[in-house]
Each structure stands twice: as structure tokens, then as C-alpha cells.
Design a protein around this motif. Sequence first.
Motif, PDB file in Angstrom:
ATOM      1  N   HIS B  29     -38.154 -18.420  43.359  1.00  0.00           N
ATOM      2  CA  HIS B  29     -39.557 -18.021  43.156  1.00  0.00           C
ATOM      3  C   HIS B  29     -40.533 -18.901  43.931  1.00  0.00           C
ATOM      4  O   HIS B  29     -41.749 -18.745  43.790  1.00  0.00           O
ATOM      5  CB  HIS B  29     -39.896 -18.039  41.664  1.00  0.00           C
ATOM      6  N   GLY B  30     -39.979 -19.815  44.709  1.00  0.00           N
ATOM      7  CA  GLY B  30     -40.832 -20.684  45.524  1.00  0.00           C
ATOM      8  C   GLY B  30     -41.606 -21.712  44.720  1.00  0.00           C
ATOM      9  O   GLY B  30     -42.603 -22.260  45.183  1.00  0.00           O
ATOM     10  N   LEU B  50     -29.606 -24.005  57.753  1.00  0.00           N
ATOM     11  CA  LEU B  50     -30.658 -24.315  56.770  1.00  0.00           C
ATOM     12  C   LEU B  50     -31.882 -23.417  56.949  1.00  0.00           C
ATOM     13  O   LEU B  50     -32.464 -22.924  55.975  1.00  0.00           O
ATOM     14  CB  LEU B  50     -31.055 -25.787  56.951  1.00  0.00           C
ATOM     15  N   GLU B  51     -32.241 -23.196  58.230  1.00  0.00           N
ATOM     16  CA  GLU B  51     -33.458 -22.401  58.502  1.00  0.00           C
ATOM     17  C   GLU B  51     -33.282 -20.907  58.212  1.00  0.00           C
ATOM     18  O   GLU B  51     -34.257 -20.160  58.163  1.00  0.00           O
ATOM     19  CB  GLU B  51     -33.932 -22.606  59.956  1.00  0.00           C
ATOM     20  N   ASP B  52     -32.022 -20.497  57.978  1.00  0.00           N
ATOM     21  CA  ASP B  52     -31.792 -19.096  57.581  1.00  0.00           C
ATOM     22  C   ASP B  52     -32.088 -18.889  56.097  1.00  0.00           C
ATOM     23  O   ASP B  52     -32.282 -17.765  55.638  1.00  0.00           O
ATOM     24  CB  ASP B  52     -30.340 -18.689  57.871  1.00  0.00           C
ATOM     25  N   VAL B  53     -32.086 -19.981  55.356  1.00  0.00           N
ATOM     26  CA  VAL B  53     -32.319 -19.886  53.913  1.00  0.00           C
ATOM     27  C   VAL B  53     -33.737 -20.328  53.556  1.00  0.00           C
ATOM     28  O   VAL B  53     -34.415 -19.691  52.762  1.00  0.00           O
ATOM     29  CB  VAL B  53     -31.307 -20.765  53.115  1.00  0.00           C
ATOM     30  N   PHE B  54     -34.178 -21.428  54.189  1.00  0.00           N
ATOM     31  CA  PHE B  54     -35.483 -21.989  53.835  1.00  0.00           C
ATOM     32  C   PHE B  54     -36.468 -21.893  55.007  1.00  0.00           C
ATOM     33  O   PHE B  54     -36.080 -22.047  56.163  1.00  0.00           O
ATOM     34  CB  PHE B  54     -35.328 -23.456  53.421  1.00  0.00           C
ATOM     35  N   HIS B  55     -37.712 -21.631  54.634  1.00  0.00           N
ATOM     36  CA  HIS B  55     -38.771 -21.559  55.642  1.00  0.00           C
ATOM     37  C   HIS B  55     -39.922 -22.450  55.215  1.00  0.00           C
ATOM     38  O   HIS B  55     -40.286 -22.482  54.031  1.00  0.00           O
ATOM     39  CB  HIS B  55     -39.269 -20.118  55.793  1.00  0.00           C
ATOM     40  N   TYR B  56     -40.472 -23.170  56.186  1.00  0.00           N
ATOM     41  CA  TYR B  56     -41.609 -24.039  55.883  1.00  0.00           C
ATOM     42  C   TYR B  56     -42.893 -23.234  55.994  1.00  0.00           C
ATOM     43  O   TYR B  56     -43.135 -22.577  57.000  1.00  0.00           O
ATOM     44  CB  TYR B  56     -41.643 -25.227  56.843  1.00  0.00           C
ATOM     45  N   LYS B  57     -43.708 -23.271  54.903  1.00  0.00           N
ATOM     46  CA  LYS B  57     -44.992 -22.553  54.942  1.00  0.00           C
ATOM     47  C   LYS B  57     -46.130 -23.549  55.068  1.00  0.00           C
ATOM     48  O   LYS B  57     -46.162 -24.528  54.345  1.00  0.00           O
ATOM     49  CB  LYS B  57     -45.176 -21.743  53.666  1.00  0.00           C
TER      50      LYS B  57
END
Lengths: 148, 57
Positions: B29-30, B50-57
Motif C-alpha cells: 500500500h506504499g 530491485l527496480e522491477d519491484v520498487f520505484h522511487y517517487k
Amino acid sequence: MLDLVKSFSFREKSLWVETAIYVYLWVWYFRRVGAGLVDTSMGREETFGLLITMTIIVVILSIFSQIVLAIISPGESDAPADERDKLMAWRAGSHASYMLGAGVFMVAIHSLVNEVPTAGVVHRLILMLVAVEILTNALQIYYYRRGY
Amino acid sequence: MRFENSEMTQQALADKVGVTRQTIIAIEHGKYSPSLEVAFRIAKTFNVGLEDVFHYK
């Protein structure tokens, strides 16, 4: 409501129950002792006797409630705290420690200025400890509800 | 990502990664940013970067 409770982790359920026990029993205790010390119907020995009895009751009820929670939440109770649990506990403890420091300082100044008897000082300090414990639990519950 | 991997349950992912199911829910849910260690374990579970699962906003 039941779905909401089911979404709680074991640690959150445990915090809710522990906080309820603390609030109910310690509010009763401080109302009783506070009134007893003010109208001098309770002596020092009586208040400390009641304090020891209350502490034992709180410990027994806490252990009993944990056993009941473990029975109704099989498999969850023995899971170790993960990084989020530890972070929330650390944050809550860190914030509550400021209140403890401020509270002890205020009790010390108030007791010195008003020449409060020893039993009164001791009970004010214990009140601060209990209040900080409840605040720590309340902050953890808030973090759990917020998600972080 | 769980649904692309045999509809893995939150509990199954939590067990593989070593956190509670509630932590997985918070991450999805972030609401919680996991440690690098847990982030790498999640990525490794799905065999992706890692970047396929998590993204920096």
C-alpha cells in the motif's frame, strides 16, 4: 469490526489488550490512592501495599491475556518481531522518553516548591512511568494503524 | 508481482522474506519503505531486479 480485528498482527492485538489493562487498572488505582492521600484516609503503608498488589495483578493479567491471545492466534505468537515492528517500538519509545524526562522534571520541581510528602512524590513518579508506558503503547498502535 | 507468480499469498511472501503479513500489506500500500535487505529479499523471491519491484517517487 471482526474483520478489522482479524487484520491486526499478534503484536498489535497484544498492544490493545495490554493498554486496556493498564488504563483500566491504573486509572482505578490512582483515583483510589489520590483520593486516599488527599483526605488522609490512606496511610503510606496502605498505599504501598495497594501498589504492590496492583503491580502483581497487572503482571498476572498481562501474562494471562498473552496466553489467551496466543491460543486464539495460533502460529502468530511465536513469530519474532520483524524490522517494522522493531522500528515502530523504537520510535514510540523514543518519543515517549521525552515525556518521561519532562514529567520527572516537573514532578521534581513541583515537589520541591510545594514540599510534597515522600508518598506523594513516589506516586507522582509512578504515575509518570505508567503514563509513559501507556503513551508508548498508544503510539505503537497509532503507527500500526497508519501503516508505518 | 505476487499475481504473476502463481498468485502467491501475502503470508507466503512474508514467510519467504522473513517479515509479518502486515508488513507486506504496508509495503504493497506504499505505507512502509522496507530496508534494503528486505527489498533485495523480495526481489530475489521473484527473481527480478530491485527496480522491477520498487520505484522511487
